[in-house]
Every structure is written in structure tokens, then in C-alpha cells.
Design a protein around this motif. Structure first.
Motif, PDB file in Angstrom:
ATOM      1  N   THR A 216      -5.941  -0.054   3.497  1.00  0.00           N
ATOM      2  CA  THR A 216      -5.954  -1.169   2.554  1.00  0.00           C
ATOM      3  C   THR A 216      -7.325  -1.321   1.921  1.00  0.00           C
ATOM      4  O   THR A 216      -7.425  -1.542   0.708  1.00  0.00           O
ATOM      5  CB  THR A 216      -5.569  -2.476   3.275  1.00  0.00           C
TER       6      THR A 216
ATOM      7  N   TYR B  34      -7.770   1.430  -0.536  1.00  0.00           N
ATOM      8  CA  TYR B  34      -6.890   1.234  -1.684  1.00  0.00           C
ATOM      9  C   TYR B  34      -7.418   0.138  -2.587  1.00  0.00           C
ATOM     10  O   TYR B  34      -7.432   0.283  -3.814  1.00  0.00           O
ATOM     11  CB  TYR B  34      -5.495   0.884  -1.173  1.00  0.00           C
TER      12      TYR B  34
ATOM     13  N   VAL C 289       0.852  -1.185   0.000  1.00  0.00           N
ATOM     14  CA  VAL C 289       0.000   0.000   0.000  1.00  0.00           C
ATOM     15  C   VAL C 289       0.886   1.232   0.000  1.00  0.00           C
ATOM     16  O   VAL C 289       1.783   1.327   0.839  1.00  0.00           O
ATOM     17  CB  VAL C 289      -0.905   0.006   1.249  1.00  0.00           C
TER      18      VAL C 289
END
Lengths: 209, 353
Positions: A182, A185, A166
Motif C-alpha cells: 500500500t 502503491y 490495491v
């Protein structure tokens, strides 16, 4: 809460803006260069959409991506084009200031990290020492503690890998925000993949026609 | 009180799933939940809610998807979907309920539902349970009922400590918790667990992490059945990597396409700048970019399921929703390797044509 369609549209618009810079600047490029440019512009566009839409809680991966992209001086026209594509000069300026803020944020986080690293190391060494003592103590009658330690190590290793994946993840210290980043993302990567696939399909079809 | 009312509805389904009555439907539920509500922002907005509300939202959206898809088996699954999480734990807890006294059974069911949901409970429950714990601290904890008299005094002392902690907690919580403002931290120490503030905070943190991990697990395909943090993290890492690889691959694909694409972009942007910036852009430009046949195909294919709520939206959005509709099937195959996905994509294009 914004609809996925509008986010996609915004991403597409920004991305196309970014691509336009390169297609207008120099037409002679190798495939790899083109690929790099396309990917970079897509990433920057994605990050800028996330920064833009998250005024309340900012996602640090997009800031990290922007900061990384702005470190390279050759990306400056792309960045200014993508970021400034909204409402002329004022939006441009605010976005650039936001970029600065992101940079400053990164530096601050780094400083904080160094400071907190010492504390962490101290407390960690204490903890590990006590853990070892405990493990040596307990393993005799139960084998569970050692396996606990092994599992913890496995999780730690994977967390490190995830932090590397990430963008900006190395700077995140606590796991909760790492997990949130996360999630964010992954979702935006999916969106990006979706739009890119659409565009690729469309252009290939245009080619075949 | 809501959870108490919801309990009778929950128990039969719990038994059904618990006895393994129909694992297929369970799978379908899992799949329905695992399909995200296809939005970048809404899902992350879920994170800001308390976990049980987020679960409710998730379930509702998946229910919507089920009703829209008009899949009969899916609607069956939707009927069974009423418990917020699959409840294989329930029977053992039922024994616990029987053992406890009447009042504490209510409390323990509250506790069970909270444990099932992973973290925080709702406000009304909070207001119910707190007066009890204030007035008669010995009754509020079901564990206390099972204590012998000799340990009772010690436990009461512990109780006192805990209530102190509870009164102390809100200040800490409001300081470190920006998004979700809860008046109390719902951490309860069982017998033998430490009750000092550090371990309480640690436990709260762990619960939070677990809730987030659960959300992640539902987001990542094929991650539902895995237990163990390390394995889940493995899956997540794989997923992120495959997505990143996909981005690489797609940009490569776009780069290898005829440079005419750039000119298309130019014309696109020209038309965009002529038209109004945001809203009319997709409707006006994209259909000219997409070949007519495919658009019509898609429309005929997919207008039926999405007819209910998407009639006013332009074609572009409908297309995107279609793609979201498709991707879960594709993703399992094409996420494996980027080299493998090339023939798949051409296949998909052919299918679409």
C-alpha cells in the motif's frame, strides 16, 4: 536509491511511448476510449517503472497490474511498446520473460492460496470457537472482550476493502506485505498524478495559447 | 548507550510537549514529518531500515526541508524536533524510572525508547544489553526488581525460558526475515504475558505491523491525529481512492484536450529519439513545451528556496520539485472529490500564470 526526478522522467518517457502507439494507430476515437487508453498506458508505464526499479524487492502490485493488462489481447502492442522501449530487443525479451514470470507468480500464488486457505479456515474456526468460548466466559464480568471482537471485525472489513483497492492485493495474505504494498502503491500513484497533472496543465496552456 | 546520552536532551522537550506548551509547534512538527521526502523510491527504501533509523532519516529530511524553506518558525520546530517521536508518555515513565534501581533505570530507559520507536533497537544497544542478560538475568528486567521473593523463583524460571527462546530465535528470524537481518528479536514479555514462542512471534509481528502503520500514517495527510487502526485504515482507503479517482479524472482531462496533444507527443518523441535518450531529453524538450512565462515565473518564485542543492539540475526537475512543494496545500482540498477539483485546477493554472 533513485532520485524522484529520474523515476518521473522514466515514467513520462514510457507513458509517452505508450500513447504514441495509439495516436499513430487510429486517430478516430471517442473521448471515453481515449480516456481509457490514456489511463491504461499511464498505469502500465507506472507499473513497468516500478518493476524495473525494484529488482531487489519486487512490488507485487505492479506485477499484478501488468498481468491484468496482459490478459487482454488488445493491449499487446501497447505493452510490448512500453516495455520494449528501453534497449531494443534484448530488453524487450527480458521484460516479456519477466511478464511471464509475473503471470506464473500469480498462478503459483493462487495455488498456494487455495492450499493455505484450507489450513487457514481450519485454524480460524478453531480460533473463533475458542474466542467465542472466551467471550461468553469473560463478557459476564468485563465488557471488554466483545468490544475487542467488534474492533477486530472492523479492522478486518477495512483490510478487505484495502485489498480490493490495491492491485493484486487479494493475493496478499499477510498484513505486513499488504501495508508495504500500500505504501509503495500510494507513492507511485502520487507520482503518477503529479506527472499527469503537469502534462494536463501544459497541454491546456498550449491549447489556450 | 546512545539513547542514554540522548535522554537529557529529550526530557525537557518531552515536558514541553507534554504540558501542551505550544501546540502550534507540535502541529508544525507533525506537518513537517507528514510531508514525505517526495520520492517514490527513497521512502520505500526507508521501509527496509530498522524503524528508528528510518525515523531519523525522516526527521533529517524534514529538517532539510525546513532549512531550505527558511521558514523561521519551521527552524524553531526543527530545533525541537530532536526526539524521534512526540513524547507525551514520558512523565509516567519517569515515575517508573524513579521507582526502579539505578541500573535498571538505565535499562528501562532503553526500553522506553524502544517502545517509543515502535520496534527494533539499534545494534550497539543490543551489544550492551545482551551481556547483562547473560551474566545476571535477574537484574536485566526491571519488572523482576519489583517482584516479591515468593515469585522470584518462578520469574527466574521464566527468564531461563526466555533466554532459551532468545538463543533459539536467530535461526527462525534469519529464515523468515529477508531484508533486515537482526541477530535477536527484541520481544520482552512483561508480567502476566505469555512467553511461549508462538505468542512471542505474534507480538513481534504485531510490532512490525504497528511500525509500518506508523509510516503509512505519516505518509497519508491528515492521518496523524487519528488513533485506532480502523480509523487509520479508513483514511488510507480514502486516500488511495481519491488518488485513483484523480488519475481517472486527469486522464479524462487529457482526453478532452485538443487532439493536437497527440501530435505534440509525436514531435516530443521525435526530438527525444534524435537527442540522447535519457539525460538530455528533459532539458531540451520540456522547456519548449512549457510556455515561457510560466517557467520564468516559477523560476523566480522558487529558485530561492531550492538554490542550495539543485543548481546543477535541469529545469524540468526543478519544476517537479516545485510541484511537490506545492501539492501538500492543494492535496487537502482537491482530494475531496473529483468534481470539486475542476475549478481548483483552473484556479491553480491561473495562479501559475
Amino acid at each position: 536509491m533513485r532520485s524522484p526526478g529520474s523515476v518521473k522522467r522514466e515514467f513520462l518517457r514510457k507513458w509517452l511511448k505508450g500513447l504514441q502507439v495509439y495516436s499513430s494507430s487510429n486517430n478516430e476515437m471517442s473521448i471515453l476510449e481515449r480516456k481509457k487508453v490514456i489511463k491504461l498506458s499511464a498505469d502500465v508505464a507506472m507499473a513497468s517503472t516500478r518493476i524495473h526499479s525494484n529488482s531487489k524487492y519486487s512490488s507485487s502490485w505492479s506485477r499484478a497490474l501488468m498481468a491484468k493488462a496482459s490478459n487482454d489481447a488488445s493491449n499487446a502492442p501497447l505493452l510490448s511498446h512500453v516495455l520494449g522501449s528501453d534497449n531494443g530487443v534484448s530488453a524487450d525479451r527480458s521484460m516479456i520473460s519477466e511478464k511471464d514470470a509475473a503471470k506464473r507468480n500469480l498462478v503459483m500464488m493462487r495455488n498456494k492460496r487455495i492450499k493455505s486457505k484450507k489450513i487457514l479456515r481450519r485454524s480460524c474456526s478453531n480460533k473463533i470457537r475458542s474466542l467465542r468460548r472466551k467471550a461468553a466466559h469473560v463478557v459476564d464480568d468485563k465488557g471488554r472482550t466483545s468490544s475487542n471482537i467488534v474492533a477486530k471485525k472492523l479492522v478486518m472489513k477495512r483490510t478487505q476493502v484495502l485489498k480490493r483497492l490495491v492491485p493484486g492485493g487479494e493475493l496478499i495474505m499477510d498484513e505486513i506485505s499488504l501495508i508495504r504494498e500500500t505504501l509503495d502503491y500510494i507513492l507511485s500513484l502520487r507520482l503518477q498524478v503529479d506527472v499527469m497533472r503537469h502534462l494536463a496543465n501544459a497541454s491546456e496552456k498550449l491549447d489556450s495559447m | 548507550m546512545e539513547s542514554v546520552e540522548a535522554l537529557p536532551a529529550r526530557s525537557p522537550t518531552g515536558e514541553l510537549i507534554g504540558t501542551g506548551f505550544n501546540s502550534q509547534i507540535g502541529d508544525e512538527i507533525q506537518r513537517l514529518i507528514s510531508v514525505p521526502p517526495d520520492s517514490g523510491s527513497s521512502f520505500t527504501a526507508l521501509l527496509e531500515l530498522p524503524a528508528n533509523q528510518a525515523m531519523e532519516l525522516l526527521i533529517h529530511s524534514s529538517e532539510d526541508a525546513a532549512t531550505i524553506a527558511q521558514n523561521p518558525s519551521a527552524t524553531i520546530a526543527e530545533c525541537r524536533l530532536s526526539p524521534p517521536a512526540p513524547v507525551p508518555i514520558f512523565p509516567s515513565d519517569a515515575a517508573l524510572v524513579e521507582r526502579a534501581s539505578k541500573f535498571s533505570s538505565i535499562m528501562s530507559t532503553d526500553e522506553i525508547s524502544r517502545a517509543k520507536l515502535g520496534t527494533v533497537k539499534e545494534e550497539p544497544l543490543d551489544s550492551v544489553s545482551n551481556p547483562n542478560s547473560n551474566s545476571s538475568p535477574a537484574v536485566s528486567n526491571p519488572a523482576v526488581d519489583q517482584n516479591t521473593k515468593s515469585t522470584k523463583r518462578k520469574d527466574r524460571e521464566k527468564k531461563g525460558k526466555e533466554s532459551n527462546k532468545k538463543s533459539k530465535k536467530p535461526a527462525n528470524e534469519s529464515s523468515d526475515d529477508g531484508g533486515e537481518k537482526l541477530p535477536y528479536v527484541h520481544v520482552r514479555a512483561r508480567r502476566g504475558q505469555a512467553t511461549d514462542s508462538h505468542s512471542l512471534a505474534e507480538r513481534a509481528r504485531r510490532e512490525k505491523i504497528n511500525a509500518r502503520m506508523k509510516l503509512l500514517q505519516e505518509l497519508v495527510p491528515g492521518c496523524n491525529k487519528i488513533s485506532g487502526t480502523a480509523m487509520v485504515l479508513d483514511e488510507i482507503i480514502n486516500h488511495v481512492q481519491s488518488l485513483q479517482r484523480q488519475v481517472e479524472f486527469l486522464s479524462m482531462r487529457l482526453a478532452t484536450v485538443n487532439p493536437r496533444v497527440d501530435f505534440d507527443f509525436d514531435t516530443l518523441l521525435a526530438t527525444e529519439s534524435r537527442s540522447h535518450v535519457d539525460m538530455s531529453f528533459p532539458g531540451m524538450v520540456m522547456p519548449s513545451m512549457w510556455p515561457e512565462g510560466q517557467v520564468h515565473m516559477n523560476r523566480e518564485q522558487y529558485q530561492q528556496p531550492w538554490q542550495t542543492d539543485e543548481l546543477q539540475q535541469p529545469v524540468w526537475i526543478r519544476e517537479e520539485d516545485n510541484s511537490n512543494f506545492i501539492t501538500p496545500e492543494n492535496s487537502l482540498l482537491s482530494y475531496d472529490s473529483s468534481a470539486n477539483s475542476a475549478p481548483l485546477h483552473s484556479n491553480q493554472v491561473k495562479m501559475e500564470m
